[in-house]
Design an enzyme around this catalytic site. Structure first.
Site, PDB file in Angstrom:
ATOM      1  N   LYS A  52      26.355  62.854  62.551  1.00 35.52           N
ATOM      2  CA  LYS A  52      25.154  63.830  61.719  1.00 35.52           C
ATOM      3  C   LYS A  52      24.160  64.196  62.594  1.00 35.52           C
ATOM      4  O   LYS A  52      23.657  65.502  62.214  1.00 35.52           O
ATOM      5  CB  LYS A  52      25.059  63.202  60.342  1.00 35.52           C
ATOM      6  CG  LYS A  52      26.108  62.828  59.336  1.00 35.52           C
ATOM      7  CD  LYS A  52      25.769  62.001  58.080  1.00 35.52           C
ATOM      8  CE  LYS A  52      26.904  61.715  57.250  1.00 35.52           C
ATOM      9  NZ  LYS A  52      26.534  60.722  56.396  1.00 35.52           N
ATOM     10  N   GLN A  96      22.635  56.210  54.411  1.00 36.45           N
ATOM     11  CA  GLN A  96      23.950  56.025  54.738  1.00 36.45           C
ATOM     12  C   GLN A  96      24.749  55.053  53.944  1.00 36.45           C
ATOM     13  O   GLN A  96      24.232  53.868  53.902  1.00 36.45           O
ATOM     14  CB  GLN A  96      24.243  55.791  56.328  1.00 36.45           C
ATOM     15  CG  GLN A  96      25.688  55.767  56.568  1.00 36.45           C
ATOM     16  CD  GLN A  96      26.434  57.263  56.518  1.00 36.45           C
ATOM     17  OE1 GLN A  96      25.962  58.181  56.327  1.00 36.45           O
ATOM     18  NE2 GLN A  96      27.705  57.068  56.317  1.00 36.45           N
ATOM     19  N   ASP A 119      22.632  64.589  49.770  1.00 35.16           N
ATOM     20  CA  ASP A 119      23.890  63.916  49.489  1.00 35.16           C
ATOM     21  C   ASP A 119      24.405  64.412  48.099  1.00 35.16           C
ATOM     22  O   ASP A 119      25.684  64.344  47.981  1.00 35.16           O
ATOM     23  CB  ASP A 119      23.819  62.549  49.483  1.00 35.16           C
ATOM     24  CG  ASP A 119      24.478  62.068  50.908  1.00 35.16           C
ATOM     25  OD1 ASP A 119      25.340  62.416  51.238  1.00 35.16           O
ATOM     26  OD2 ASP A 119      24.122  60.824  51.175  1.00 35.16           O
TER      27      ASP A 119
HETATM   28  N1  GUN Z   1      29.262  56.932  53.601  1.00 34.92           N
HETATM   29  C1  GUN Z   1      30.360  57.804  53.513  1.00 34.92           C
HETATM   30  N2  GUN Z   1      30.383  59.214  53.355  1.00 34.92           N
HETATM   31  C2  GUN Z   1      28.896  59.168  53.115  1.00 34.92           C
HETATM   32  C3  GUN Z   1      28.104  60.216  52.593  1.00 34.92           C
HETATM   33  O1  GUN Z   1      28.519  61.319  52.515  1.00 34.92           O
HETATM   34  N3  GUN Z   1      26.906  59.900  52.241  1.00 34.92           N
HETATM   35  C4  GUN Z   1      26.277  58.723  52.621  1.00 34.92           C
HETATM   36  N4  GUN Z   1      24.918  58.477  52.291  1.00 34.92           N
HETATM   37  N5  GUN Z   1      27.028  57.741  52.911  1.00 34.92           N
HETATM   38  C5  GUN Z   1      28.141  57.800  52.989  1.00 34.92           C
END
Ligand code: GUN
Length: 292
Positions: A52, A96, A119
Site C-alpha cells: 500500500k 490494518q 477503507d
Molecule cells: N486486512 C485485509 N484486507 C484489509 C483491508 O482492506 N483493510 C484493512 N484495514 N485491513 C485489511
C-alpha cells in the site's frame, strides 16, 4: 474463456490517479495524504501494508506508515486513531486488520472518523452505502465493480450468486449489485456455510463471486457454461514450485472452471491488484471532499 486482467485494469486506474495527483501538485497544492497503522508483526499484513505504501509513492500520494508493537493496548491504539482523526494534514487512514487478539477490532473501527475512513469499514459509511448515499466503498467490492464496469459486463437483470457474507466483501458486494446503479440491478443470492443445495443455486449464476477463503472450493460442476467468475480468494498454500515456499490459491479450481466460464479472474492477478488501487482512489476522493 477470456481472462479478466486485474493487473492491467489496476495499472490503468493507478495511472489515472497519478495524473490527477500530478495536476493537484502542479497547481501548488499539497498532495493527498494517507496514513496506515499496523499493530504487531503479522507477516501477511506487513506485505500488504508495504505494498500500500509503495503504491502511494507510485502515484504521488503522501503516506505515513505507523508501526506499533504487538503489546500496544487498546487505549493506546484508540489514542492514535483520535490523533489521526484530528490531524488536518491527513485525508484518510486505515488500521490494518487483523489486530492482535487483546484489541477489540470493532471498537477501533468505530473510533475512526467516517470522513477519513477510506477503507469504508465504519458503520456510518456502510450505512450510507446500503441506502445508496455517497460513501467510501470498501476496497475489494469497489475493485470488483470496477472490473465489471471496465470489461463492460452487463449486470442488469442478471443472476448474481455471492459465496460468503463477510463484512468486507460478501455483504457489501451483494448490496452494491442489487442497487439501482450502473453495476447493479442484478438479482443477488448470498450463500454461506448453512446454505442447502448450494450446487443448484451456483448453477443458475450468470455472475459468480467467490469470497469464502476456501481454496479451490468452486468446481466445474457447480457452474453453467458462459458464467462470469470473480474469484476473491487469496489463500496462501505451501508449494515446492516457488522460491518463497508458498503460493496464492483462489476459491475457484481455475483450470477446470476456466474451460466452462465466459470470463474469469485469475489468482493472482485478478481482484487482488484492484484492492490497492481502490484504496488510492478513496484517498484521492477524501482529499477532494476536504477541499470542497
Ligand atoms: N486486512 C485485509 N484486507 C484489509 C483491508 O482492506 N483493510 C484493512 N484495514 N485491513 C485489511
Amino acid at each position: 474463456m477470456k481472462i479478466i486482467d486485474g493487473k492491467l485494469i489496476s495499472t490503468q486506474l493507478k495511472e489515472e490517479i497519478a495524473k490527477k495527483v500530478k495536476h493537484i501538485v502542479e497547481k501548488g497544492k499539497r498532495p493527498p495524504h494517507l496514513a496506515v497503522i499496523i499493530v504487531g508483526e503479522d507477516g501477511g499484513s506487513q506485505v500488504y501494508v508495504n505494498n500500500k505504501i509503495k503504491a502511494c509513492q507510485l502515484v504521488g500520494i503522501k503516506s505515513t506508515h505507523i508501526e506499533l508493537p504487538v503489546e500496544t493496548t487498546e487505549n493506546e491504539l484508540l489514542k492514535r486513531v483520535y490523533d489521526l482523526n484530528n490531524n488536518t494534514e491527513l485525508d484518510g487512514f486505515i488500521v490494518q486488520l487483523p489486530l492482535p487478539k487483546h484489541i477489540n477490532e470493532q471498537k477501533i473501527i468505530e473510533a475512526i472518523s467516517p470522513e477519513k475512513d477510506v477503507d469504508g469499514f465504519t458503520p456510518i459509511n456502510i450505512g450510507k452505502m446500503v441506502i445508496g448515499l455517497d460513501a467510501y466503498v470498501p476496497a475489494t467490492p469497489f475493485g470488483i465493480t470496477e472490473l465489471l464496469r471496465r470489461y463492460k459486463i452487463e449486470t442488469a437483470g442478471k443472476k448474481v450468486v455471492v459465496l460468503g457474507r463477510s463484512n468486507i466483501v460478501g455483504r457489501p458486494i451483494s448490496i452494491l449489485m442489487s442497487q439501482k446503479s450502473d453495476i447493479g440491478n442484478a438479482t443477488v443470492t448470498v450463500c454461506h456455510s448453512k446454505t442447502p443445495d448450494l450446487m443448484k443455486i451456483t448453477n443458475q449464476a450468470d455472475i459468480l463471486i467467490a469470497a469464502i477463503g476456501v481454496p479451490e472450493f468452486v468446481t466445474a460442476d457447480m457452474v453453467k457454461k458462459g458464467v462470469v467468475i470473480i474469484d476473491v480468494g487469496t489463500t496462501r498454500v505451501k508449494s515446492d514450485q516457488t522460491k518463497s515456499g508458498w503460493k496464492l490459491k483462489g476459491d475457484v479450481k481455475f483450470d477446470e472452471v476456466a474451460e466452462k466460464a465466459g470470463l474469469i479472474t485469475p489468482v493472482p492477478g485478478g481482484v487482488g491488484p484492484m484492492t490497492i488501487a481502490s484504496l488510492l482512489y478513496n484517498t484521492l476522493l477524501a482529499y477532494k471532499k476536504k477541499q470542497l
